[in-house]
Design an enzyme around this catalytic site. Structure first.
Site, short mmCIF file in Angstrom:
data_model
loop_
_atom_site.label_atom_id
_atom_site.label_comp_id
_atom_site.label_asym_id
_atom_site.label_seq_id
_atom_site.Cartn_x
_atom_site.Cartn_y
_atom_site.Cartn_z
N GLY A 48 6.58 8.17 7.21
CA GLY A 48 5.38 9.59 6.32
C GLY A 48 5.64 10.74 7.36
N GLU A 102 3.66 12.82 13.92
CA GLU A 102 3.25 12.33 12.95
C GLU A 102 2.95 12.88 11.78
OE1 GLU A 102 2.36 8.82 12.85
OE2 GLU A 102 1.62 7.88 14.03
N ASP A 103 2.64 12.14 10.43
CA ASP A 103 2.20 12.22 9.54
C ASP A 103 0.78 13.15 9.46
OD1 ASP A 103 1.52 10.00 9.77
OD2 ASP A 103 2.67 9.46 7.27
N ASP A 106 -5.36 8.73 11.03
CA ASP A 106 -6.61 8.24 10.72
C ASP A 106 -7.77 8.21 10.78
OD1 ASP A 106 -8.53 7.62 8.73
OD2 ASP A 106 -6.99 5.77 7.57
N LYS A 134 -7.79 13.08 10.60
CA LYS A 134 -9.21 12.70 9.64
C LYS A 134 -10.02 12.22 11.46
CE LYS A 134 -7.27 10.66 5.65
NZ LYS A 134 -7.34 8.93 5.18
N PHE A 155 -8.61 9.59 0.89
CA PHE A 155 -6.84 9.07 0.86
C PHE A 155 -5.78 10.41 -0.25
CE2 PHE A 155 -3.34 7.00 -0.65
CZ PHE A 155 -2.94 6.48 0.17
N VAL A 156 -5.04 11.06 0.34
CA VAL A 156 -4.57 11.28 -0.33
C VAL A 156 -3.24 11.00 -0.09
CG1 VAL A 156 -5.79 13.70 1.37
CG2 VAL A 156 -3.85 12.62 2.22
N ARG A 168 6.02 11.00 -1.94
CA ARG A 168 6.35 11.13 0.00
C ARG A 168 6.89 12.18 -0.25
NH1 ARG A 168 5.40 7.41 3.86
NH2 ARG A 168 6.23 5.02 3.23
P1 5GP Z 1 -4.37 5.23 11.63
O1 5GP Z 1 -4.09 3.41 12.32
O2 5GP Z 1 -4.67 6.27 12.39
O3 5GP Z 1 -5.03 4.84 10.60
O4 5GP Z 1 -3.15 5.33 10.17
C1 5GP Z 1 -2.52 6.00 10.21
C2 5GP Z 1 -0.89 5.64 9.46
O5 5GP Z 1 -1.86 5.36 8.16
C3 5GP Z 1 -0.54 6.70 8.50
O6 5GP Z 1 0.43 6.88 9.44
C4 5GP Z 1 -0.75 6.34 6.94
O7 5GP Z 1 0.92 6.00 7.54
C5 5GP Z 1 -1.99 6.40 7.13
N1 5GP Z 1 -2.77 6.62 6.02
C6 5GP Z 1 -3.35 7.18 6.52
N2 5GP Z 1 -4.45 7.60 6.55
C7 5GP Z 1 -3.40 7.96 5.29
C8 5GP Z 1 -3.97 8.91 3.36
O8 5GP Z 1 -5.05 9.53 3.56
N3 5GP Z 1 -2.89 8.32 2.84
C9 5GP Z 1 -1.50 8.16 2.75
N4 5GP Z 1 -1.19 8.16 1.87
N5 5GP Z 1 -1.60 7.41 4.01
C10 5GP Z 1 -2.65 7.40 5.05
#
Ligand code: 5GP
Length: 177
Positions: A48, A102-103, A106, A134, A155-156, A168
């Site tokens: 991402g 990081e992208d 969350d 977030k 969710f984006v 992407r």
């Molecule tokens: P975390 O471990 O912080 O919950 O999630 C990290 C990963 O979940 C991100 O690197 C991404 O790949 C995915 N992710 C989290 N939120 C989103 C979102 O709103 N959209 C998309 N497409 N991927 C997300």
């Protein structure tokens, strides 16, 4: 900007590419000011973060190294449950300042695992740069040093972020309609 249809879902425009570029420039300016003497290594977390990394790193005006990694989690045969592996890091990061790119952050759980792996490698320090964050979803107290844009718990897709492997390549960010 019009609606984006990916498979069974409709997404509507959410953050314009202009706004994203402005945020990326702000992140770069902070990193340029704070890390210029560190000779850091940027660890770009695939898939991402590729688009954010490309825009961000063009704005970095001091010498740095860039490495592309993937975080893989699997359930090993140990009693501790899931094992996290960092794939693709060939550079020696001993005593280095590592900037995790990081992208989106969350829950922060992926980042926490990555930091745990890195902290066993005798790095000097780590910093986290993320395109999107977030804050209301965060499930730990990991510090995010450089944030592009804070968003609610939606969710984006776009700007590197996918839905089922698609979206992407969009330069704007969309949210579920
Ligand atoms: P975390 O471990 O912080 O919950 O999630 C990290 C990963 O979940 C991100 O690197 C991404 O790949 C995915 N992710 C989290 N939120 C989103 C979102 O709103 N959209 C998309 N497409 N991927 C997300």
């Amino acid at each position: 900007m019009s609606l984006l249809k990916i498979k069974d879902k409709q997404f509507k425009p959410y953050i314009s590419s202009e706004k994203i570029q402005e945020a990326v420039k702000n992140v770069a300016a902070k990193i340029n000011a704070e890390l210029k003497d560190e000779f850091p290594i940027f660890l770009v977390v695939l898939n991402g973060a590729f688009m954010f990394a490309s825009d961000l790193l063009k704005e970095i005006n001091f010498p740095c190294e860039i490495s592309f990694v993937k975080v893989a989690s699997y359930h090993g045969a140990t009693s501790s449950g899931s094992v996290t592996e960092l794939i693709g890091l060939t550079e020696d990061v001993t005593n280095r300042t590592v900037v995790i790119v990081e992208d989106i952050v969350d829950t922060g759980l992926t980042l926490e695992k990555l930091i745990n792996v890195l902290s066993k490698k005798n790095i000097k320090q780590y910093k986290v740069a993320t395109a999107f964050f977030k804050p209301s979803s965060l499930k730990n107290n990991i510090k995010i040093h450089y944030t592009g844009i804070e968003i609610p718990n939606d969710f984006v897709v776009g700007y590197g972020l996918d839905y089922d492997g698609l979206g992407r390549n969009q330069k704007n960010v969309f949210v579920l309609a």
